[in-house]
Design a protein around this motif. Sequence first.
Motif, short mmCIF file in Angstrom:
data_model
loop_
_atom_site.label_atom_id
_atom_site.label_comp_id
_atom_site.label_asym_id
_atom_site.label_seq_id
_atom_site.Cartn_x
_atom_site.Cartn_y
_atom_site.Cartn_z
N MET A 244 -42.05 -2.85 -9.68
CA MET A 244 -41.87 -3.63 -8.46
C MET A 244 -40.67 -4.57 -8.61
O MET A 244 -40.41 -5.10 -9.69
CB MET A 244 -43.12 -4.48 -8.18
CG MET A 244 -44.29 -3.69 -7.60
SD MET A 244 -45.57 -4.75 -6.90
CE MET A 244 -46.47 -5.22 -8.35
N GLY A 245 -39.96 -4.78 -7.52
CA GLY A 245 -38.89 -5.78 -7.52
C GLY A 245 -39.47 -7.17 -7.35
O GLY A 245 -40.67 -7.35 -7.13
N ARG A 246 -38.59 -8.16 -7.49
CA ARG A 246 -39.02 -9.55 -7.43
C ARG A 246 -39.76 -9.86 -6.12
O ARG A 246 -40.83 -10.47 -6.12
CB ARG A 246 -37.80 -10.49 -7.59
CG ARG A 246 -38.09 -11.96 -7.33
CD ARG A 246 -39.10 -12.57 -8.31
NE ARG A 246 -38.65 -12.61 -9.67
CZ ARG A 246 -37.96 -13.61 -10.23
NH1 ARG A 246 -37.64 -14.65 -9.52
NH2 ARG A 246 -37.60 -13.56 -11.49
N GLN A 247 -39.20 -9.40 -5.00
CA GLN A 247 -39.82 -9.73 -3.72
C GLN A 247 -41.22 -9.15 -3.60
O GLN A 247 -42.14 -9.78 -3.08
CB GLN A 247 -38.94 -9.27 -2.55
CG GLN A 247 -37.74 -10.18 -2.28
CD GLN A 247 -38.10 -11.67 -2.33
OE1 GLN A 247 -39.08 -12.11 -1.72
NE2 GLN A 247 -37.34 -12.44 -3.10
N GLU A 248 -41.37 -7.94 -4.12
CA GLU A 248 -42.70 -7.31 -4.08
C GLU A 248 -43.69 -8.06 -4.97
O GLU A 248 -44.85 -8.26 -4.61
CB GLU A 248 -42.61 -5.85 -4.51
CG GLU A 248 -41.90 -4.99 -3.48
CD GLU A 248 -41.30 -3.74 -4.11
OE1 GLU A 248 -41.68 -2.63 -3.71
OE2 GLU A 248 -40.44 -3.89 -5.04
N LEU A 249 -43.21 -8.50 -6.14
CA LEU A 249 -44.08 -9.25 -7.05
C LEU A 249 -44.53 -10.55 -6.39
O LEU A 249 -45.70 -10.94 -6.47
CB LEU A 249 -43.34 -9.54 -8.36
CG LEU A 249 -43.08 -8.33 -9.25
CD1 LEU A 249 -42.11 -8.70 -10.37
CD2 LEU A 249 -44.40 -7.80 -9.83
N VAL A 250 -43.58 -11.22 -5.76
CA VAL A 250 -43.90 -12.49 -5.11
C VAL A 250 -44.91 -12.25 -3.99
O VAL A 250 -45.88 -13.00 -3.83
CB VAL A 250 -42.62 -13.16 -4.56
CG1 VAL A 250 -42.96 -14.35 -3.69
CG2 VAL A 250 -41.70 -13.56 -5.71
N GLU A 251 -44.69 -11.19 -3.26
CA GLU A 251 -45.60 -10.85 -2.17
C GLU A 251 -47.00 -10.53 -2.72
O GLU A 251 -48.02 -10.97 -2.17
CB GLU A 251 -45.04 -9.67 -1.38
CG GLU A 251 -45.87 -9.21 -0.21
CD GLU A 251 -46.21 -10.31 0.78
OE1 GLU A 251 -45.44 -11.30 0.87
OE2 GLU A 251 -47.27 -10.24 1.44
N ALA A 252 -47.03 -9.84 -3.84
CA ALA A 252 -48.31 -9.52 -4.48
C ALA A 252 -49.04 -10.80 -4.89
O ALA A 252 -50.25 -10.96 -4.71
CB ALA A 252 -48.09 -8.62 -5.70
N LEU A 253 -48.27 -11.72 -5.44
CA LEU A 253 -48.86 -13.00 -5.86
C LEU A 253 -49.41 -13.74 -4.64
O LEU A 253 -50.52 -14.28 -4.67
CB LEU A 253 -47.82 -13.85 -6.58
CG LEU A 253 -48.35 -15.19 -7.12
CD1 LEU A 253 -49.28 -14.95 -8.31
CD2 LEU A 253 -47.22 -16.12 -7.51
N ARG A 254 -48.61 -13.81 -3.61
CA ARG A 254 -49.00 -14.50 -2.39
C ARG A 254 -50.33 -13.95 -1.88
O ARG A 254 -51.25 -14.69 -1.54
CB ARG A 254 -47.90 -14.34 -1.34
CG ARG A 254 -47.93 -15.39 -0.23
CD ARG A 254 -46.88 -15.10 0.83
NE ARG A 254 -47.03 -13.79 1.44
CZ ARG A 254 -47.98 -13.47 2.32
NH1 ARG A 254 -48.87 -14.36 2.68
NH2 ARG A 254 -48.04 -12.25 2.82
N GLN A 255 -50.42 -12.64 -1.85
CA GLN A 255 -51.66 -12.01 -1.36
C GLN A 255 -52.86 -12.37 -2.21
O GLN A 255 -53.94 -12.62 -1.71
CB GLN A 255 -51.48 -10.49 -1.29
CG GLN A 255 -50.59 -10.08 -0.13
CD GLN A 255 -50.34 -8.58 -0.08
OE1 GLN A 255 -50.99 -7.82 -0.83
NE2 GLN A 255 -49.44 -8.15 0.78
N ARG A 256 -52.63 -12.39 -3.53
CA ARG A 256 -53.76 -12.73 -4.42
C ARG A 256 -54.24 -14.16 -4.23
O ARG A 256 -55.42 -14.45 -4.39
CB ARG A 256 -53.34 -12.58 -5.87
CG ARG A 256 -53.32 -11.14 -6.28
CD ARG A 256 -53.62 -11.03 -7.74
NE ARG A 256 -52.97 -9.83 -8.21
CZ ARG A 256 -52.90 -9.49 -9.46
NH1 ARG A 256 -53.40 -10.29 -10.38
NH2 ARG A 256 -52.32 -8.38 -9.82
#
Lengths: 449, 449
Positions: B1-13
């Motif tokens: 995953m790229g940075r933006q996807e990782l951040v989005e994943a974190l946000r969702q969690r």
Amino acid sequence: MGRQELVEALRQRLEGHSDIELLHAPDERARLSRDYFDYSPVLSEQLRDCQADLVVRPLGVEAVERVVSAAAELGLPLTVRGAGSGNYGQCVPLQGGVVMLTSALRAIRRLDPATGVVTVEPGCPMRDLDQELRRHGRELRLLPSTWRSATIGGFIAGGSGGIGSIRWGFLRDPGHLLGLEVLAMAQSPQRIWLDQRDAEPLNHAYGTNGIITALQLATAPAVRWHQLSIDCQHWDQAVALLQRCSQSAITLHLATLVEDQLLSLLPTWSGPCSHRHRLLLLVAPDGVGSLQRLAEDAGAICHDLGPEDLTAGHSLRELSWNHTTLHARAKDASWTYLQMLLPQPELPAMQALRERWSGCLLWHLEVVRQQGAPRIAALPLVRWHGNEQLNALMQDCRELGAVVFNPHVLTVEDGGLGVIDADQVAAKRRFDPNGLLNPGKLRGWIERT
Amino acid sequence: MGRQELVEALRQRLEGHSDIELLHAPDERARLSRDYFDYSPVLSEQLRDCQADLVVRPLGVEAVERVVSAAAELGLPLTVRGAGSGNYGQCVPLQGGVVMLTSALRAIRRLDPATGVVTVEPGCPMRDLDQELRRHGRELRLLPSTWRSATIGGFIAGGSGGIGSIRWGFLRDPGHLLGLEVLAMAQSPQRIWLDQRDAEPLNHAYGTNGIITALQLATAPAVRWHQLSIDCQHWDQAVALLQRCSQSAITLHLATLVEDQLLSLLPTWSGPCSHRHRLLLLVAPDGVGSLQRLAEDAGAICHDLGPEDLTAGHSLRELSWNHTTLHARAKDASWTYLQMLLPQPELPAMQALRERWSGCLLWHLEVVRQQGAPRIAALPLVRWHGNEQLNALMQDCRELGAVVFNPHVLTVEDGGLGVIDADQVAAKRRFDPNGLLNPGKLRGWIERT
């Protein structure tokens, strides 16, 4: 009139006053003309025969005024005495005359709750003063190891530092003595209030340039000091740990180091028997863990002796400063001592002295704050082999860079830096124009032009 | 995953947890990725574009654990932020990722009445902590001039000294920080209690080698500090008086000296308008008269500004340390600054720098206790003429014997003595094995073998 007639005239004038006690029994006059000068074989020789012709104990400041007035009129020497717990003969009447005891002047006149500043009469025992301060959340900043018997006036007039000097430096540092009430040695003495600037020349003048009737002092927030001792196998390690402790942010009231051979001469209440060099520490409760940690880091062994019990007589305080000398002399009276600020670095100088004076010198160190910076003072025990050897040893110390405060001399100046303080002499001119306050003690007065 | 996807994943969690606030508006992310690094044109250039991808504000330690767990699992950089009142970019996320605010972790967990030792969460504002301590007769030993907004965790992680350093030295001196509760940057973080030895490497590591969730600190007996300012006509006289004050037995909490030209750049609440050099002093109530006396002796003019009012914003504290720089820059943003320990003797070095850097340098001094001894630190204002000139000036300072703490650098080490601390790196290995805590800040980690 001869001396005996003058003394008799004084006795007659003072007799019958209910607020003045007179003591003329020879054994009392002898006892009350001495202090602990027998620490010094030199002073013992010189002071042995000094004795008051009359001892008076005024019960209040008005009574002091009457004593002073009468002695001044008759031209009799007068020497003020606290508890006599000094050891340079500070209160020994060099030319006899009257010894005046301050022990009945013990009122704590005022304790300012906003500042902690206390105004107290000179004969108040430091223990009583400290106890009263503690009731109000304060404590004395500086104390001698004899604080249970010493008076506050005697300490200011005859002391210089002690327990607390690791934080607070020396009595003459600005900020400790804030004012004095004094009487001149005059036929009509007036009580005069001196602010801190004018009070300074009377601080550590052995009572020779004014009669102190009250003192105003800064105090410290009270701390329930905790006692730790730390044993080190090697001297270098012990000195390094002492320095590390004193350079830390740990609040200390006392940091003493005695070498192993000296430790064996002391009472045993500083921790389990050990053949090591021992640090004796008074530390604020929040610093106990930090000290233990520094000890561990240094490979040393820490003994937790619990909080101080100031009502009992066996505290680390009574193993520090000149109590160390007292205990050692009780076991072997051929010990005397010296006092000095060690040069920096300290270890090579101590090592050099150890080599040159093997068997004659046992090290006892105290951390002090000098000009704001931690320094190591030494009060080594010295084996007495006569004047010549003692002078040679002091000369060696000075050549290595130590600042020696010779405890084997009579005058104010020679026990200090050896120089005459013009302000002390000026104060004597103002408050003792006829030179009656323990004549012979202030060299600057004798040598004045 | 790229940075933006990782951040989005974190946000969702993290979304939907009532004890975690998420801030993702660009202006908020920008604001919460900065501190006062604009004091330094060098850092401004380097840090301008650093920005968190997501800002999270956990409302309790369990929430911190969840944030840490999720970020660690996703391999996202995490930067802990207090109030952002530092000025070396201590909490600027060099590689973006998550900024975690501690501002909701503000509980004072315990105040030991016997020792005054306090256990507190990192986001507690120092003002609140000091107020609570004062209710129990205690106060903070050391504070930055930003103490009204700064958090205690931010100060320990990113500060080094300040108000109080004249008595208490620096935060890393043994005796201040007595323990830490920390979390590792790990998927299953456990709260671990570190004693003072293990806590030491996290003290002043900018939060890069462990996540602090509670701090245990020694405190001081509370004092109602009194404010004095003292004006001197000559710089030499002012520096000598500053030294005399700091070598006395007067209890000081702050001793600042600003030269006349700098004084004219400051707000006017330190006393009447004067074209003189000015000392700013916080003194215990029992030392006011002693300071006035020392000022008089020095031919200086003393202004009694009364006791501090800690509820108002205009105290001498806000004219000291880096507030001095703040005020000067508010008038003229072409000023930046330096910080150093001056060599001894101080005057010739300052004079040499004044001559070489005429017009570019305004002196601001602070007395500190270094290794237990009073020393003069300088935080001079420096006119910005580019990197090259700044480096030349620092080189001159070093050649004259000053110890420069460069405030124009990114890493923990380069702002200190420039050397790598193996214990800091070892702690990072233990508590941040994957190097996710603000990567790039700890040079010792980057350069580890």
